[in-house]
Scaffold this active site. Sequence first.
Site, mmCIF file in Angstrom:
data_model
loop_
_atom_site.group_PDB
_atom_site.id
_atom_site.type_symbol
_atom_site.label_atom_id
_atom_site.label_comp_id
_atom_site.label_asym_id
_atom_site.label_seq_id
_atom_site.Cartn_x
_atom_site.Cartn_y
_atom_site.Cartn_z
ATOM 1 N N GLY A 1 -8.264 4.628 4.902
ATOM 2 C CA GLY A 1 -7.657 3.411 4.351
ATOM 3 C C GLY A 1 -8.675 2.598 3.582
ATOM 4 N N GLY B 1 -12.529 3.494 3.237
ATOM 5 C CA GLY B 1 -13.071 4.585 2.419
ATOM 6 C C GLY B 1 -12.683 5.947 2.944
ATOM 7 N N GLY C 1 -3.313 8.884 -0.222
ATOM 8 C CA GLY C 1 -4.024 10.025 0.374
ATOM 9 C C GLY C 1 -3.837 11.290 -0.464
ATOM 10 N N ASP C 2 -2.638 11.452 -1.024
ATOM 11 C CA ASP C 2 -2.374 12.628 -1.868
ATOM 12 C C ASP C 2 -3.246 12.565 -3.121
ATOM 13 O OD1 ASP C 2 -0.398 12.809 0.023
ATOM 14 O OD2 ASP C 2 1.167 12.047 -1.300
HETATM 15 O O1 LIG Z 1 7.446 13.285 5.778
HETATM 16 P P1 LIG Z 1 6.153 13.827 5.203
HETATM 17 O O2 LIG Z 1 6.363 15.134 4.525
HETATM 18 O O3 LIG Z 1 5.018 13.823 6.165
HETATM 19 O O4 LIG Z 1 5.686 12.804 4.092
HETATM 20 C C1 LIG Z 1 6.477 12.592 2.959
HETATM 21 C C2 LIG Z 1 5.926 11.446 2.176
HETATM 22 O O5 LIG Z 1 5.892 10.237 2.952
HETATM 23 O O6 LIG Z 1 4.594 11.753 1.798
HETATM 24 C C3 LIG Z 1 4.318 11.276 0.500
HETATM 25 C C4 LIG Z 1 3.180 10.314 0.555
HETATM 26 O O7 LIG Z 1 2.050 10.926 1.076
HETATM 27 C C5 LIG Z 1 5.610 10.685 -0.017
HETATM 28 O O8 LIG Z 1 5.803 11.071 -1.350
HETATM 29 C C6 LIG Z 1 6.685 11.229 0.883
HETATM 30 O O9 LIG Z 1 7.798 10.388 1.011
#
Ligand SMILES: O=P(O)(O)OC[C@@]1(O)O[C@H](CO)[C@@H](O)[C@@H]1O
Length: 320
Positions: free
Chosen positions: A230, A233, A259-260
């Site tokens: 977060g 860092g 995070g993605d």
């Molecule tokens: O339910 P999961 O698959 O763990 O997470 C899905 C999700 O929260 O992850 C992404 C953000 O990291 C969003 O695009 C999506 O809605």
Amino acid sequence: MILTLTPNPSLDRTIELAGRLERGEVQRAAATSAHPGGKGVNIVRALCASDIDALALLPGDPGDPVITALRKERIPHLSLPIGGPLRSNVAITEPDGTTTKVNEPGPELTPAQVTALLELTVSQSDGAAWLVLAGSLPPGAPVDLYARSVTAVRQAFGTAAPRIAVDSSGAPLAAVLAAAPDLLKPNAEELAELTGIGDAISLEANPELAASAAQTLVDQGVGAVLATLGSQGAVLVTAYGTWLAKGPAILAKSTVGAGDCALAGYLLAALRGDSPAQCLQQAAAHGGAAASLPGTQVPTAHQIHPHAVVVTALTRIKEN
Ligand SMILES: O=P(O)(O)OC[C@@]1(O)O[C@H](CO)[C@@H](O)[C@@H]1O
């Protein structure tokens, strides 16, 4: 090329409130937006915004709003029809950046659809530099789908197999450990759950503790762990050493997808042959830039400032 598999994609709806979220009250949205989402989809969107060749694999019918939006946004993807709608996930954001997220379970996949998704992943992995297995699993998918994918891809391509990163949580994340992926990208909560060390709050407050938790995963055979913490860092633990990255303070608008984007930053740096410390720096810069944007918007090159991120070596075991 970077390939991602998102078995449980979503239409991400963001509702922006002008004030605090009040439980049990009727509130009016100040703004709303909808984007095709799911972790692997976001990673491909972020990579495309940085002109990196990437492809998202996901289930979804041609007329599904997620697939339609991907086509409209020209996000490279291959989708496997499943004969039913994908899920919608909702994020409610408050002016101070607090985000409340409600994720649906997703559509039930049949065993044949799961097998087809796995086969598509293996066939598309040919020639890819990285494969990212990302997000939760929908009902019907076995908990070890990611572990099986790692094994199948490595069996199919041997030493030419792509490196494999996993960004998931709960049981699918725990199950993939046995397959020793090249990279894991947990947040503090996932890292605590996976290792049994600390909790989300203590790991974010204490990056050294987060690093020692991540080290236990590297000791079990995982190639590297990029743990996002977060506003504190991120840390990177590899067999070569441990680094901590800290970016400038930002006013977070939405942390959904940050995070993605951090993982996308790491991968694009790894692809150009950067050192582990530089990969971490790029990851923290991408993640910070994403958090300062509304919804699941991904940053473009001019919004990302790696040189503003300070990277410190916590330990350095070997030269690489
Ligand atoms: O339910 P999961 O698959 O763990 O997470 C899905 C999700 O929260 O992850 C992404 C953000 O990291 C969003 O695009 C999506 O809605």
